[in-house]
Design an enzyme around this catalytic site. Structure first.
Site, PDB file in Angstrom:
ATOM      1  N   LYS A 190       0.759   4.681   6.995  1.00 26.69           N
ATOM      2  CA  LYS A 190       0.143   5.465   5.827  1.00 26.69           C
ATOM      3  C   LYS A 190       0.955   7.148   5.861  1.00 26.69           C
ATOM      4  O   LYS A 190       1.523   7.289   7.057  1.00 26.69           O
ATOM      5  CB  LYS A 190      -1.162   5.708   5.948  1.00 26.69           C
ATOM      6  CG  LYS A 190      -1.923   4.516   6.108  1.00 26.69           C
ATOM      7  CD  LYS A 190      -1.939   3.503   4.649  1.00 26.69           C
ATOM      8  CE  LYS A 190      -2.889   2.512   4.933  1.00 26.69           C
ATOM      9  NZ  LYS A 190      -2.375   1.358   3.848  1.00 26.69           N
ATOM     10  N   SER A 211       1.079  -1.191   0.005  1.00 29.92           N
ATOM     11  CA  SER A 211       0.048   0.100   0.144  1.00 29.92           C
ATOM     12  C   SER A 211       0.903   1.310   0.163  1.00 29.92           C
ATOM     13  O   SER A 211       0.391   2.354  -0.342  1.00 29.92           O
ATOM     14  CB  SER A 211      -0.858  -0.122   1.209  1.00 29.92           C
ATOM     15  OG  SER A 211      -0.266   0.231   2.479  1.00 29.92           O
TER      16      SER A 211
END
Length: 177
Positions: A63, A8
């Site tokens: 993230k 990701s």
């Protein structure tokens, strides 16, 4: 120390990267709790952070901070706008096909929360899916790569994108940005 389990954050972080996280940068916590006893600084736009996943706090996610409290965010045709202005994001990767996250209506990040997204935008489950990250969930800022072991991985088309199996010497010691 944390290990990257998924793609990701490609190409910034690769599957198998192991990194150190500065847990004191955003505040000193009572050990084994999320209670902050001394604030140091707040996450900034662009920081790569490790946090307790809001849906299951027993899991840690990593993230990039895209929106801080007070920011208004919008995405149109895979382009991010912050406070009405287009955001230049050289780290973002798009695979070229449309996803349900290519667009989202304007939203304002409330106090005490952060909007976080993966760099591999078409293959990231992030704030577009499960919502905002509460400040108390943030564990720290990703700081430096201490070990990298390539396992190989594949994108959704089945093509091998990064197939080194073994140490990735060129990434060891790298600052994470």
């Amino acid at each position: 120390a944390y290990q990257i389990p998924s793609g990701s954050m490609l190409n910034t972080l690769l599957v198998g990267d192991r990194l150190l996280v500065n847990k004191f940068l955003y505040g000193i916590k009572i050990p084994f709790t999320d209670k902050v006893i001394s604030d140091v600084s707040d996450p900034e736009r662009g920081d790569i952070i490790v946090f307790a996943y809001p849906v299951n706090p027993d899991m840690d996610y990593i993230k990039r901070v895209i929106g801080i409290p007070g920011d208004t965010l919008e995405m149109r045709d895979k382009v991010l706008y912050r406070n009405g202005e287009r955001v230049y994001e050289p780290y973002v990767r798009h695979l070229g096909y449309r996803t349900r996250y290519d667009d989202f209506a304007p939203l304002t990040v409330p106090a005490g929360h952060y909007f976080c997204m993966g760099d591999n935008r078409d293959n990231s489950v992030d704030s577009r899916d499960w919502g905002l990250v509460p400040r108390e969930n943030i564990r720290g800022k990703a700081w430096r790569m201490y070990w990298c072991w390539g396992r190989g991985w594949h994108d959704d088309s089945g093509d091998t994108e990064y197939s080194i199996v073994g140490p990735r010497w060129d990434r060891i010691g790298m600052l994470i940005e």
